[in-house]
Design a protein around this motif. Structure first.
Motif, PDB file in Angstrom:
ATOM      1  N   SER A  87       0.806  -1.122  -0.050  1.00  0.00           N
ATOM      2  CA  SER A  87       0.120   0.136  -0.031  1.00  0.00           C
ATOM      3  C   SER A  87       0.963   1.432  -0.110  1.00  0.00           C
ATOM      4  CB  SER A  87      -0.899   0.180   1.108  1.00  0.00           C
ATOM      5  OG  SER A  87      -0.065   0.105   2.368  1.00  0.00           O
ATOM      6  N   GLU A  88       2.269   1.217   0.113  1.00  0.00           N
ATOM      7  CA  GLU A  88       3.218   2.323  -0.105  1.00  0.00           C
ATOM      8  C   GLU A  88       2.966   3.114  -1.088  1.00  0.00           C
ATOM      9  OE1 GLU A  88       4.964   4.458   2.839  1.00  0.00           O
ATOM     10  OE2 GLU A  88       5.612   2.161   3.282  1.00  0.00           O
ATOM     11  N   GLN A  89       3.058   4.297  -1.313  1.00  0.00           N
ATOM     12  CA  GLN A  89       2.917   5.151  -2.476  1.00  0.00           C
ATOM     13  C   GLN A  89       4.633   5.733  -2.805  1.00  0.00           C
ATOM     14  OE1 GLN A  89       0.758   8.507  -1.753  1.00  0.00           O
ATOM     15  NE2 GLN A  89      -1.354   7.607  -2.372  1.00  0.00           N
ATOM     16  N   LEU A  90       4.686   5.540  -3.980  1.00  0.00           N
ATOM     17  CA  LEU A  90       5.853   5.803  -4.576  1.00  0.00           C
ATOM     18  C   LEU A  90       6.143   7.395  -4.559  1.00  0.00           C
ATOM     19  CD1 LEU A  90       8.264   4.681  -6.391  1.00  0.00           C
ATOM     20  CD2 LEU A  90       7.182   5.421  -8.317  1.00  0.00           C
ATOM     21  N   THR A  91       7.352   7.635  -3.834  1.00  0.00           N
ATOM     22  CA  THR A  91       7.702   8.964  -3.915  1.00  0.00           C
ATOM     23  C   THR A  91       9.249   9.178  -4.598  1.00  0.00           C
ATOM     24  OG1 THR A  91       8.950   9.126  -1.804  1.00  0.00           O
ATOM     25  CG2 THR A  91       6.609   9.310  -1.614  1.00  0.00           C
ATOM     26  N   VAL A  99       5.040  10.440  -6.549  1.00  0.00           N
ATOM     27  CA  VAL A  99       5.377  10.297  -8.182  1.00  0.00           C
ATOM     28  C   VAL A  99       3.937   9.709  -8.640  1.00  0.00           C
ATOM     29  CG1 VAL A  99       6.561   8.926  -9.850  1.00  0.00           C
ATOM     30  CG2 VAL A  99       7.725   9.847  -7.717  1.00  0.00           C
ATOM     31  N   THR A 100       3.157  10.502  -9.591  1.00  0.00           N
ATOM     32  CA  THR A 100       2.012  10.027  -9.997  1.00  0.00           C
ATOM     33  C   THR A 100       2.091   9.342 -11.529  1.00  0.00           C
ATOM     34  OG1 THR A 100       1.594  12.273 -10.934  1.00  0.00           O
ATOM     35  CG2 THR A 100       0.688  11.912  -8.597  1.00  0.00           C
ATOM     36  N   ASP A 101       3.132   9.560 -11.963  1.00  0.00           N
ATOM     37  CA  ASP A 101       3.548   8.911 -13.421  1.00  0.00           C
ATOM     38  C   ASP A 101       4.885   8.557 -13.457  1.00  0.00           C
ATOM     39  OD1 ASP A 101       2.682   9.781 -16.991  1.00  0.00           O
ATOM     40  OD2 ASP A 101       3.701   8.072 -15.908  1.00  0.00           O
ATOM     41  N   ASN A 102       5.196   7.428 -13.233  1.00  0.00           N
ATOM     42  CA  ASN A 102       6.178   6.601 -13.233  1.00  0.00           C
ATOM     43  C   ASN A 102       6.829   5.898 -14.573  1.00  0.00           C
ATOM     44  OD1 ASN A 102       8.799   6.299 -11.948  1.00  0.00           O
ATOM     45  ND2 ASN A 102       8.085   4.042 -11.709  1.00  0.00           N
ATOM     46  N   GLN A 103       5.686   6.089 -15.669  1.00  0.00           N
ATOM     47  CA  GLN A 103       6.124   5.535 -17.020  1.00  0.00           C
ATOM     48  C   GLN A 103       6.319   6.363 -18.067  1.00  0.00           C
ATOM     49  OE1 GLN A 103       5.408   2.316 -16.570  1.00  0.00           O
ATOM     50  NE2 GLN A 103       4.750   2.960 -14.436  1.00  0.00           N
ATOM     51  N   ASN A 104       5.988   7.711 -17.997  1.00  0.00           N
ATOM     52  CA  ASN A 104       6.420   8.400 -18.876  1.00  0.00           C
ATOM     53  C   ASN A 104       7.092   9.818 -18.840  1.00  0.00           C
ATOM     54  OD1 ASN A 104       4.481   7.009 -21.126  1.00  0.00           O
ATOM     55  ND2 ASN A 104       3.058   7.364 -19.557  1.00  0.00           N
ATOM     56  N   VAL A 105       8.100  10.269 -19.615  1.00  0.00           N
ATOM     57  CA  VAL A 105       8.699  11.471 -19.243  1.00  0.00           C
ATOM     58  C   VAL A 105       7.796  12.663 -19.965  1.00  0.00           C
ATOM     59  CG1 VAL A 105      11.066  10.674 -19.124  1.00  0.00           C
ATOM     60  CG2 VAL A 105      10.270  11.249 -21.265  1.00  0.00           C
ATOM     61  N   ARG A 106       8.170  13.958 -19.567  1.00  0.00           N
ATOM     62  CA  ARG A 106       7.233  14.861 -20.097  1.00  0.00           C
ATOM     63  C   ARG A 106       7.989  15.258 -21.632  1.00  0.00           C
ATOM     64  NH1 ARG A 106       6.157  20.767 -17.450  1.00  0.00           N
ATOM     65  NH2 ARG A 106       4.066  21.142 -17.856  1.00  0.00           N
ATOM     66  N   THR A 107       6.888  15.270 -22.646  1.00  0.00           N
ATOM     67  CA  THR A 107       7.411  15.789 -23.820  1.00  0.00           C
ATOM     68  C   THR A 107       6.575  16.606 -24.587  1.00  0.00           C
ATOM     69  OG1 THR A 107       6.252  13.732 -24.583  1.00  0.00           O
ATOM     70  CG2 THR A 107       8.570  13.383 -24.073  1.00  0.00           C
ATOM     71  N   VAL A 108       6.971  17.099 -25.633  1.00  0.00           N
ATOM     72  CA  VAL A 108       6.270  17.900 -26.696  1.00  0.00           C
ATOM     73  C   VAL A 108       5.337  16.898 -27.390  1.00  0.00           C
ATOM     74  CG1 VAL A 108       6.179  19.716 -28.571  1.00  0.00           C
ATOM     75  CG2 VAL A 108       7.880  19.659 -26.688  1.00  0.00           C
ATOM     76  N   GLY A 109       3.908  16.614 -27.319  1.00  0.00           N
ATOM     77  CA  GLY A 109       3.384  15.692 -27.904  1.00  0.00           C
ATOM     78  C   GLY A 109       3.968  14.304 -27.358  1.00  0.00           C
ATOM     79  N   ASN A 110       3.215  13.356 -27.920  1.00  0.00           N
ATOM     80  CA  ASN A 110       3.599  12.019 -27.410  1.00  0.00           C
ATOM     81  C   ASN A 110       4.557  11.372 -27.955  1.00  0.00           C
ATOM     82  OD1 ASN A 110       2.400  10.961 -29.910  1.00  0.00           O
ATOM     83  ND2 ASN A 110       0.495  10.531 -28.970  1.00  0.00           N
ATOM     84  N   ASN A 136      12.156  17.966 -16.968  1.00  0.00           N
ATOM     85  CA  ASN A 136      11.608  16.474 -16.296  1.00  0.00           C
ATOM     86  C   ASN A 136      12.581  16.235 -14.986  1.00  0.00           C
ATOM     87  OD1 ASN A 136      10.205  14.650 -18.152  1.00  0.00           O
ATOM     88  ND2 ASN A 136      11.268  15.975 -19.581  1.00  0.00           N
ATOM     89  N   TYR A 137      12.052  17.058 -13.921  1.00  0.00           N
ATOM     90  CA  TYR A 137      12.832  16.635 -12.542  1.00  0.00           C
ATOM     91  C   TYR A 137      12.875  15.505 -12.177  1.00  0.00           C
ATOM     92  CZ  TYR A 137      14.115  17.594  -7.805  1.00  0.00           C
ATOM     93  OH  TYR A 137      14.558  17.509  -6.636  1.00  0.00           O
ATOM     94  N   ASP A 138      11.635  14.832 -12.105  1.00  0.00           N
ATOM     95  CA  ASP A 138      11.593  13.544 -11.402  1.00  0.00           C
ATOM     96  C   ASP A 138      12.638  12.442 -12.485  1.00  0.00           C
ATOM     97  OD1 ASP A 138       8.277  13.030 -10.255  1.00  0.00           O
ATOM     98  OD2 ASP A 138      10.032  13.806  -9.305  1.00  0.00           O
ATOM     99  N   PHE A 139      12.627  12.734 -13.545  1.00  0.00           N
ATOM    100  CA  PHE A 139      13.469  11.640 -14.547  1.00  0.00           C
ATOM    101  C   PHE A 139      14.767  12.352 -14.170  1.00  0.00           C
ATOM    102  CE2 PHE A 139      15.880  11.822 -18.407  1.00  0.00           C
ATOM    103  CZ  PHE A 139      16.318  10.482 -18.355  1.00  0.00           C
ATOM    104  N   LEU A 140      15.166  13.408 -14.125  1.00  0.00           N
ATOM    105  CA  LEU A 140      16.411  13.814 -13.873  1.00  0.00           C
ATOM    106  C   LEU A 140      17.211  13.511 -12.527  1.00  0.00           C
ATOM    107  CD1 LEU A 140      16.598  17.401 -15.430  1.00  0.00           C
ATOM    108  CD2 LEU A 140      17.442  15.285 -16.454  1.00  0.00           C
ATOM    109  N   PRO A 200      12.931   6.491 -21.244  1.00  0.00           N
ATOM    110  CA  PRO A 200      14.035   6.336 -20.295  1.00  0.00           C
ATOM    111  C   PRO A 200      13.670   6.284 -18.846  1.00  0.00           C
ATOM    112  CG  PRO A 200      13.978   8.493 -21.191  1.00  0.00           C
ATOM    113  CD  PRO A 200      12.853   7.635 -22.126  1.00  0.00           C
ATOM    114  N   LEU A 201      12.671   6.875 -18.723  1.00  0.00           N
ATOM    115  CA  LEU A 201      12.024   6.647 -16.966  1.00  0.00           C
ATOM    116  C   LEU A 201      12.186   5.284 -16.379  1.00  0.00           C
ATOM    117  CD1 LEU A 201      11.259   9.085 -14.966  1.00  0.00           C
ATOM    118  CD2 LEU A 201       8.737   8.407 -15.498  1.00  0.00           C
TER     119      LEU A 201
END
Length: 529
Positions: free
Chosen positions: A11-15, A22-33, A41-45, A150-151
């Motif tokens: 039940s532990e939430q990812l941080t 961390v609400t999205d651990n699957q996708n980096v932020r990009t221009v369009g998909n 991309n702070y979480d990724f970096l 890459p995430l």
């Protein structure tokens, strides 16, 4: 107590390390998909920067390696056309032009003294010392990868690395991750087939894996993939063959490469490229930027552009092989990045990990430094031993612009490549994922003995896994090919131990008291490309 601990863990939430959810651990932020990615991309970096620093001083991945020096000789054409139509990179322009290279071959997951017979992708990194500075072509022996974002790279490697408690590599951990990552089905199909254990470094292919760009003098860009084809031929090992070799020599690939060069039997590879226009290519059932996909030869032909010969062994392993540093961002004029998300993530990670592993002045080491004169305004840092200054540069000036003897900007030799980018910033995967079609096609293109070996290795690794992981993998493999999934399912349901090897994990060491019979070469490898 154990039950409470397990319930709390699930039940532990990812941080992140700051405690932010961390609400999205699957996708980096990009221009369009489809990208490109953005720097904020702070979480990724934060995630990838920490990942790059997880091991001291060994490479986090590609720790076990061997290397050699040689040269690349250009053909000057691509098909019947001058290569200048597609790229202005100088090393390709003249027929017979030779460029010094250093190549490092490696295994990926296992440590620096691990056997070279283990099931694992093999790194294939080439450093070209061109007249315009270094170009690093960093790839592996298989032409695709497990993931496209890459995430997920730290998670992928963690799953394949040893258990943090037992320090043992565990097939259940591997397939726990893979069963939740459908895009990995294609790479798993290659990895658990004989293609997952090349016979040695001289008898294996290489590939850039990611999609890059070529740029001509007019600034026009083309999407390109790179492939190294060994002139010695290709040979892969069955699990039994690999175990027989490992029982006698766990350095066999390094020894084979060194002795071949020492004896004057210089290995050669021909470099092929695939080139298409720089657009989305809606006629394809996959995105050409997706590193989990092959560009099939039938659709996009391989075209030879040069050859590489390795003719000199290192004089000092540590100084040349261990301290060799490669990066996917190390490109010369006429070569460029595509919007491949994994490529853009690797471009940050590779050079970042070298600054950590070797030091901020790693490019001053002879194995890494360009063959041309280097003049920068960068100063100091760990273990600096000379200043990369210009000839006649005023020593008081380490900035630009200057009118009192500072460095000047270099003139441009062609038009800038200026692709148009527009779109909303998103955390989404690409639209044309098509996770199963090529995995099934690769299965069908394998020879019968390769399919048999693939099924056996998958079953042996999946058998000790919990039922939900087995069931999910069978479901995913069935989506790739009905026969593929059925054969794995039948193997898992079989109680006949004679149908499978007794070891638990063909991706790691074998632990069995059975005597290994002398293996025979069953057949030649297929051409699944």
């Amino acid at each position: 107590m154990n039950h409470e601990r397990e319930e709390r863990a699930t039940s532990e939430q990812l941080t992140n390390r700051q405690g932010h959810p961390v609400t999205d651990n699957q996708n980096v932020r990009t221009v369009g998909n489809r990208g490109p990615t953005t720097l904020e991309n702070y979480d990724f970096l934060e995630k990838i920067s920490h990942f790059d620093r997880e091991r001291i001083p060994e490479r986090v991945v590609h720790a076990r390696g061997a290397g050699a020096h040689g040269y690349f000789e250009a053909y000057g054409t691509i098909g019947d056309e001058p290569i200048s139509k597609y790229t202005r990179a100088k090393l390709f322009q003249e027929k017979g032009k030779q460029t010094p290279v250093f190549v490092r071959f490696s295994s990926v997951v296992h440590g620096g003294h691990s056997p070279e017979t283990l099931r694992d992708p093999r790194g294939f990194a080439v450093k070209f010392y061109t007249e315009d500075g270094n170009w690093d072509l960093v790839g592996n022996n298989l032409k695709i990868f497990f993931i496209r974002d890459p995430l997920k790279f730290p998670d992928l490697v963690h799953a394949f690395k040893p258990d943090p408690v037992t320090n043992l590599q565990d097939g259940e951990r591997i397939f726990d991750f893979i069963s939740q990552t459908p895009e990995a089905m294609h790479m798993i199909t290659f990895l658990f087939s004989p293609w997952g254990i090349p016979a040695n470094y001289r008898l294996m292919q290489g590939s850039g894996v990611n999609t890059y760009k070529w740029v001509n003098k007019d600034g026009e860009g083309f999407l390109v993939k790179y492939h190294w084809e060994p002139k010695q031929g290709i040979k892969n090992l069955t699990q039994e063959e690999a175990e027989q070799i490992q029982g006698k020599n766990f350095n066999h690939a390094t020894q084979d490469l060194y002795e071949a060069i020492e004896n004057g039997d210089f290995p050669e590879w021909e470099l092929f490229v695939q080139i298409i226009s720089d657009d989305e290519h809606p006629e394809l059932d996959y995105d050409p930027l997706d590193p989990t996909k092959l560009w099939y030869k039938d659709d996009i032909p391989w075209q030879p552009v040069g050859k590489m010969v390795l003719n000199k062994n290192p004089e000092n392993y540590f100084a040349e092989v261990e301290q060799a540093a490669f990066g996917t961002g190390v490109l010369v004029d006429g070569l460029d990045f595509s919007d491949d998300k994994l490529l853009q993530g690797r471009t940050f990670s590779y050079s970042d990990t070298q600054r950590y592993r070797v030091g901020s002045n790693y490019l001053q080491l002879p194995i890494n430094s360009p063959k041309k004169h280097v003049a920068t305004n960068q100063r100091d840092g760990q273990m600096e031993y000379h200043v990369d200054k210009g000839k006649g540069q005023n020593p008081h000036v380490n900035y630009e612009p200057s009118i009192i003897g500072g460095l000047k900007e270099a003139p441009k030799e062609g038009k800038d490549h200026t692709p148009y980018v527009e779109g909303e910033l998103k955390r989404e995967s690409i639209e044309r994922q098509n996770n199963f079609t090529q995995a099934g096609e690769t299965y069908r293109r394998f020879s019968n003995w390769e399919r048999d070996e693939l099924i056996k290795n998958l079953v042996n690794t999946l058998k000790p896994c919990r039922a939900e992981i087995q069931n999910t993998m069978v479901e995913l493999l069935t989506k790739c090919d009905e026969e593929y999934g059925k054969r794995v399912e039948d193997g898992l349901n079989s109680d006949n131990d004679d149908e499978t090897l007794s070891h638990r994990n063909p991706i790691g060491n074998k632990d069995s008291d059975d005597a290994v019979k002398k293996a025979e070469q069953i057949g030649h490898p297929s051409d699944p490309y």
